[in-house]
Motif scaffolding. Sequence first.
Motif, PDB file in Angstrom:
ATOM      1  N   ALA A   1      -7.921  -4.079   2.198  1.00  0.00           N
ATOM      2  CA  ALA A   1      -6.522  -3.738   1.923  1.00  0.00           C
ATOM      3  C   ALA A   1      -5.617  -4.256   3.037  1.00  0.00           C
ATOM      4  O   ALA A   1      -4.540  -4.814   2.778  1.00  0.00           O
ATOM      5  CB  ALA A   1      -6.373  -2.224   1.756  1.00  0.00           C
ATOM      6  N   ASN A   2      -6.048  -4.094   4.282  1.00  0.00           N
ATOM      7  CA  ASN A   2      -5.253  -4.596   5.410  1.00  0.00           C
ATOM      8  C   ASN A   2      -5.228  -6.120   5.450  1.00  0.00           C
ATOM      9  O   ASN A   2      -4.220  -6.726   5.836  1.00  0.00           O
ATOM     10  CB  ASN A   2      -5.802  -4.046   6.724  1.00  0.00           C
ATOM     11  CG  ASN A   2      -5.528  -2.561   6.892  1.00  0.00           C
ATOM     12  OD1 ASN A   2      -4.508  -2.051   6.436  1.00  0.00           O
ATOM     13  ND2 ASN A   2      -6.439  -1.853   7.539  1.00  0.00           N
ATOM     14  N   LYS A   3      -6.333  -6.751   5.037  1.00  0.00           N
ATOM     15  CA  LYS A   3      -6.351  -8.213   4.960  1.00  0.00           C
ATOM     16  C   LYS A   3      -5.345  -8.724   3.934  1.00  0.00           C
ATOM     17  O   LYS A   3      -4.625  -9.706   4.174  1.00  0.00           O
ATOM     18  CB  LYS A   3      -7.759  -8.701   4.585  1.00  0.00           C
ATOM     19  CG  LYS A   3      -8.729  -8.840   5.733  1.00  0.00           C
ATOM     20  CD  LYS A   3     -10.051  -9.372   5.240  1.00  0.00           C
ATOM     21  CE  LYS A   3     -10.947  -9.742   6.408  1.00  0.00           C
ATOM     22  NZ  LYS A   3     -10.459 -10.908   7.170  1.00  0.00           N
ATOM     23  N   LEU A   4      -5.283  -8.054   2.783  1.00  0.00           N
ATOM     24  CA  LEU A   4      -4.327  -8.450   1.753  1.00  0.00           C
ATOM     25  C   LEU A   4      -2.894  -8.273   2.239  1.00  0.00           C
ATOM     26  O   LEU A   4      -2.022  -9.099   1.951  1.00  0.00           O
ATOM     27  CB  LEU A   4      -4.567  -7.634   0.480  1.00  0.00           C
ATOM     28  CG  LEU A   4      -5.873  -7.905  -0.267  1.00  0.00           C
ATOM     29  CD1 LEU A   4      -6.006  -6.969  -1.455  1.00  0.00           C
ATOM     30  CD2 LEU A   4      -5.945  -9.353  -0.738  1.00  0.00           C
TER      31      LEU A   4
ATOM     32  N   VAL B   1      -3.437  -8.885  -6.536  1.00  0.00           N
ATOM     33  CA  VAL B   1      -2.152  -8.188  -6.467  1.00  0.00           C
ATOM     34  C   VAL B   1      -1.371  -8.468  -7.738  1.00  0.00           C
ATOM     35  O   VAL B   1      -1.131  -9.627  -8.083  1.00  0.00           O
ATOM     36  CB  VAL B   1      -1.339  -8.625  -5.239  1.00  0.00           C
ATOM     37  CG1 VAL B   1      -0.049  -7.811  -5.142  1.00  0.00           C
ATOM     38  CG2 VAL B   1      -2.158  -8.465  -3.970  1.00  0.00           C
ATOM     39  N   GLY B   2      -0.975  -7.392  -8.438  1.00  0.00           N
ATOM     40  CA  GLY B   2      -0.279  -7.533  -9.707  1.00  0.00           C
ATOM     41  C   GLY B   2       1.147  -7.015  -9.671  1.00  0.00           C
ATOM     42  O   GLY B   2       1.727  -6.789  -8.603  1.00  0.00           O
ATOM     43  N   LEU B   3       1.697  -6.780 -10.852  1.00  0.00           N
ATOM     44  CA  LEU B   3       3.093  -6.374 -11.007  1.00  0.00           C
ATOM     45  C   LEU B   3       3.407  -5.073 -10.289  1.00  0.00           C
ATOM     46  O   LEU B   3       4.380  -4.974  -9.533  1.00  0.00           O
ATOM     47  CB  LEU B   3       3.429  -6.244 -12.499  1.00  0.00           C
ATOM     48  CG  LEU B   3       4.744  -5.554 -12.848  1.00  0.00           C
ATOM     49  CD1 LEU B   3       5.929  -6.364 -12.338  1.00  0.00           C
ATOM     50  CD2 LEU B   3       4.858  -5.328 -14.356  1.00  0.00           C
TER      51      LEU B   3
ATOM     52  N   VAL C   1       5.955  -4.713  -7.090  1.00  0.00           N
ATOM     53  CA  VAL C   1       7.192  -3.931  -7.155  1.00  0.00           C
ATOM     54  C   VAL C   1       7.192  -2.864  -6.059  1.00  0.00           C
ATOM     55  O   VAL C   1       8.217  -2.610  -5.412  1.00  0.00           O
ATOM     56  CB  VAL C   1       7.356  -3.288  -8.547  1.00  0.00           C
ATOM     57  CG1 VAL C   1       8.494  -2.285  -8.552  1.00  0.00           C
ATOM     58  CG2 VAL C   1       7.594  -4.360  -9.597  1.00  0.00           C
ATOM     59  N   GLU C   2       6.030  -2.237  -5.834  1.00  0.00           N
ATOM     60  CA  GLU C   2       5.929  -1.218  -4.787  1.00  0.00           C
ATOM     61  C   GLU C   2       6.253  -1.814  -3.414  1.00  0.00           C
ATOM     62  O   GLU C   2       6.991  -1.208  -2.615  1.00  0.00           O
ATOM     63  CB  GLU C   2       4.517  -0.631  -4.772  1.00  0.00           C
ATOM     64  CG  GLU C   2       4.287   0.460  -3.750  1.00  0.00           C
ATOM     65  CD  GLU C   2       4.856   1.810  -4.156  1.00  0.00           C
ATOM     66  OE1 GLU C   2       4.780   2.745  -3.345  1.00  0.00           O
ATOM     67  OE2 GLU C   2       5.381   1.915  -5.286  1.00  0.00           O
TER      68      GLU C   2
ATOM     69  N   SER D   1       1.321   4.242  -2.172  1.00  0.00           N
ATOM     70  CA  SER D   1       1.156   2.897  -1.615  1.00  0.00           C
ATOM     71  C   SER D   1      -0.293   2.655  -1.205  1.00  0.00           C
ATOM     72  O   SER D   1      -0.843   1.575  -1.424  1.00  0.00           O
ATOM     73  CB  SER D   1       2.078   2.714  -0.410  1.00  0.00           C
ATOM     74  OG  SER D   1       3.433   2.821  -0.785  1.00  0.00           O
ATOM     75  N   LYS D   2      -0.915   3.680  -0.630  1.00  0.00           N
ATOM     76  CA  LYS D   2      -2.310   3.560  -0.201  1.00  0.00           C
ATOM     77  C   LYS D   2      -3.234   3.380  -1.397  1.00  0.00           C
ATOM     78  O   LYS D   2      -4.145   2.542  -1.373  1.00  0.00           O
ATOM     79  CB  LYS D   2      -2.699   4.810   0.590  1.00  0.00           C
ATOM     80  CG  LYS D   2      -4.075   4.750   1.231  1.00  0.00           C
ATOM     81  CD  LYS D   2      -4.298   5.996   2.076  1.00  0.00           C
ATOM     82  CE  LYS D   2      -5.620   5.939   2.814  1.00  0.00           C
ATOM     83  NZ  LYS D   2      -5.817   7.140   3.667  1.00  0.00           N
ATOM     84  N   THR D   3      -2.999   4.133  -2.458  1.00  0.00           N
ATOM     85  CA  THR D   3      -3.827   4.025  -3.662  1.00  0.00           C
ATOM     86  C   THR D   3      -3.713   2.646  -4.284  1.00  0.00           C
ATOM     87  O   THR D   3      -4.723   2.036  -4.677  1.00  0.00           O
ATOM     88  CB  THR D   3      -3.415   5.095  -4.690  1.00  0.00           C
ATOM     89  OG1 THR D   3      -3.595   6.395  -4.117  1.00  0.00           O
ATOM     90  CG2 THR D   3      -4.248   4.982  -5.952  1.00  0.00           C
ATOM     91  N   LEU D   4      -2.491   2.117  -4.370  1.00  0.00           N
ATOM     92  CA  LEU D   4      -2.297   0.793  -4.959  1.00  0.00           C
ATOM     93  C   LEU D   4      -2.971  -0.289  -4.121  1.00  0.00           C
ATOM     94  O   LEU D   4      -3.537  -1.239  -4.668  1.00  0.00           O
ATOM     95  CB  LEU D   4      -0.801   0.505  -5.095  1.00  0.00           C
ATOM     96  CG  LEU D   4      -0.057   1.311  -6.164  1.00  0.00           C
ATOM     97  CD1 LEU D   4       1.435   0.996  -6.134  1.00  0.00           C
ATOM     98  CD2 LEU D   4      -0.616   1.030  -7.546  1.00  0.00           C
TER      99      LEU D   4
END
Length: 328
Positions: free
Chosen positions: A296-299, A201-203, A207-208, A255-258
Amino acid sequence: MAKEKFDVSFLRQSAKSAVGAPVHKVVSNTESSIRTFLKSVPAGSILVAEHTGVYGERLLKMCTDMNVKIAYVGGHVIHTYKAGPDRGKTDELDCSLLREFGERFTDRLRLATFPTEAIYELQQLSRQRTMLVEERKRVATADKAEECRPYRSETVRRSMRNLMDMLDEEIRDIEKAMLDIIGKDEGLSNSYDIITSVNGVGLVTAVELIVKTKNFTTIKTAKQYAAYAGTAPYEKSSGKMNRGAHISKWGNKRSKTLLYICAESARRYNKEIKLYYERRTIVDKKAHHYVLNAIANKLLKLVFTLIAKNEKYDPCYIQHDPRTFNKK
């Protein structure tokens, strides 16, 4: 809601009109007109407005300042709530349907408030960065296509390279401005440090998450955000037919793409996630996109849990068996 005005439908009881008769009104989308309109709204009322993006932000800001309750609903509510084959389409009909929806489903309304100055600034910077990134992709694609020509104009080549360099510089400036705003706000800085401590997970994604959850005050659980982004699985079954869990097409695509980008990064550089991905794809024979959505859901669960505990991610953390704890 429109750029220059918005339509209002309400029920007014007076001697001049029938009891409970709907009244239609048009208000200019200017600060002075909105202030006059909000002063006439009875205490305890709830405004139900169509979500039209930037056109409704002035109204939202003034409602927050003047303590007037307002709830935004998606435009699909107008088309699905009471749609019919012979129904017309006018602003007056649309706002009357919004009023009826608010009257019948008050429990489904979610009150909205204007974000803080820092979050609102981050929101604008995030949109600007997205636009610049998309523009750079278009220029880069055009530059690759030009390479297929028998020979290229050096002037065009230089112009495209200069344009991409300029866009790269603008993107870096936007990201620096984001970090400056986060660094000046203690709450945002603490959330940012926790989010980015998670591998993958980055900047941009941090921010999102901060913007869309208003720093985890409006969306407080991973399940809620997964439903918002469109990564939450939903069961589809009827009678003897059971198609299992599927993700919905409804959701915020950005949001889904990120989240998928973070999941792809985590499965490569996070040891635990990498082992999980290999087990689900090699042993369980699950498809790549299925496992990526699960990652993605785990994160999301990890981020929201760390935010709730106010702790950074510890890659050496070992979860103890709860049965070994001494119960007092």
